[in-house]
Scaffold this active site. Structure first.
Site, PDB file in Angstrom:
ATOM      1  N   GLU A   1     144.213  -7.018  -3.248  1.00 11.55           N
ATOM      2  CA  GLU A   1     145.125  -6.076  -2.589  1.00 11.55           C
ATOM      3  C   GLU A   1     144.419  -4.738  -2.365  1.00 11.55           C
ATOM      4  O   GLU A   1     143.743  -4.215  -3.258  1.00 11.55           O
ATOM      5  CB  GLU A   1     146.350  -5.891  -3.486  1.00 11.55           C
ATOM      6  CG  GLU A   1     147.444  -4.992  -2.943  1.00 11.55           C
ATOM      7  CD  GLU A   1     148.662  -4.961  -3.855  1.00 11.55           C
ATOM      8  OE1 GLU A   1     149.653  -4.318  -3.487  1.00 11.55           O
ATOM      9  OE2 GLU A   1     148.628  -5.587  -4.950  1.00 11.55           O
TER      10      GLU A   1
ATOM     11  N   LYS B   1     153.349  -6.368   3.074  1.00 15.21           N
ATOM     12  CA  LYS B   1     154.022  -6.637   1.797  1.00 15.21           C
ATOM     13  C   LYS B   1     155.503  -6.299   1.876  1.00 15.21           C
ATOM     14  O   LYS B   1     155.881  -5.190   2.269  1.00 15.21           O
ATOM     15  CB  LYS B   1     153.337  -5.821   0.697  1.00 15.21           C
ATOM     16  CG  LYS B   1     153.782  -6.138  -0.721  1.00 15.21           C
ATOM     17  CD  LYS B   1     152.934  -5.357  -1.717  1.00 15.21           C
ATOM     18  CE  LYS B   1     153.254  -5.719  -3.156  1.00 15.21           C
ATOM     19  NZ  LYS B   1     152.382  -4.986  -4.106  1.00 15.21           N
TER      20      LYS B   1
ATOM     21  N   CYS C   1     150.569  -9.770  -3.804  1.00 18.59           N
ATOM     22  CA  CYS C   1     150.848  -9.428  -5.190  1.00 18.59           C
ATOM     23  C   CYS C   1     152.299  -9.672  -5.617  1.00 18.59           C
ATOM     24  O   CYS C   1     152.704 -10.810  -5.813  1.00 18.59           O
ATOM     25  CB  CYS C   1     150.434  -7.982  -5.450  1.00 18.59           C
ATOM     26  SG  CYS C   1     150.284  -7.560  -7.210  1.00 18.59           S
TER      27      CYS C   1
END
Length: 268
Positions: free
Chosen positions: A44, A113, A147
């Site tokens: 990330e 994300k 994540c």
């Protein structure tokens, strides 16, 4: 169809130094290609670093910015696809994003994300609004998350129902949450019958201490490849035969009864 060889780059690079991190990416892509990998997954925000504080808006780039061109050249030069974590600028908004570039240098997909973690991310980024982003590589259907996204059962199940076979997850998982790569990821891969490639940052960075433990989790509940806590280029294979056998033996997706719990899953 043969297995898809992949490489997971476990590294925090040099936070704040984009040029250095692009050189590291090129070096890793060369090593990955030499070992036969067709895909390289980075952590990330690998392009810029995670704990870069007030420099983040300055370091963020558009999806077609100068670093995208460098990544495309790296991918094409080495003949390896690259999933790169980076901060994406779109107008006044910043997104915690991942781009997927094909082995010929073409952009295959981009994902923002959707589940932001903690005060830092919620203050710095706008959440994405697309749950499922996919692309094809060598006959394998790839999906993208970042994540914290993979820690929600709904996100991975959405990918499973959409046909994702290999889920790519650039990650910045901190200590002491090692339960995620050790326990949760094998369970996610098992219950959703897909492979999960999880590439983490490692070591101290600002106020954070990243856990490493990058891995490939397989649909049969095993973890064919697992990194330690230090810098590492981890190699693995996403095997379609393992996926086929496991889906035949463990028909969770077929045996679902969404009419019973679909409305419950949508409650706030």
């Amino acid at each position: 169809m043969p297995p898809l060889p992949i490489a997971l780059l476990q590294s925090s690079g040099r936070p704040g130094d984009v040029a250095h991190n692009l050189r590291l990416l090129d070096e890793a892509a060369g090593r990955a290609a030499s070992a036969g990998a067709r895909l390289l997954v980075t952590p990330e925000l690998f392009l810029t670093g995670y704990a870069v504080g007030s420099a983040l808006p300055r370091l963020a780039e558009t999806a077609d910015g100068p670093s995208a061109g460098r990544v495309a050249a790296t991918a094409a030069h080495h003949g390896v696809a690259v999933a790169l974590g980076y901060p994406e600028r779109d107008g006044r908004a910043l997104y915690n994003a991942v781009s997927l570039t094909g082995p010929d240098g073409t952009r295959l997909a981009g994902y923002r994300k959707t589940h932001l973690y903690g005060e830092f991310e919620t203050a710095a980024f706008t959440p994405g609004d697309r749950a499922v982003v996919q692309a094809e590589l060598d006959g394998t259907r790839l999906g993208l998350l970042v994540c914290y996204d993979v820690e929600f059962p709904e996100t991975v199940r959405a990918h499973a129902l959409a046909g994702t076979e290999l889920l790519l997850v650039p990650t910045a998982l901190m200590r002491p949450y090692e339960i995620v790569p050790r326990t949760l990821l094998p369970a996610r891969a098992w219950e959703n019958q897909l492979h999960i490639a999880y590439a983490n940052r490692t070591g101290p960075e600002g106020e954070f201490d990243f856990a490493g433990l990058s891995c490939l989790a397989a649909p049969d509940g095993t973890v064919p490849a697992r990194a330690g806590r230090g810098e590492e280029l981890l190699f693995a294979e996403a095997d379609p035969e393992t996926l086929r056998r496991s889906r035949a033996a463990n028909p969770y997706l077929r045996d679902r009864r969404p009419e019973l719990y679909g409305p419950l899953a949508a409650r706030g």
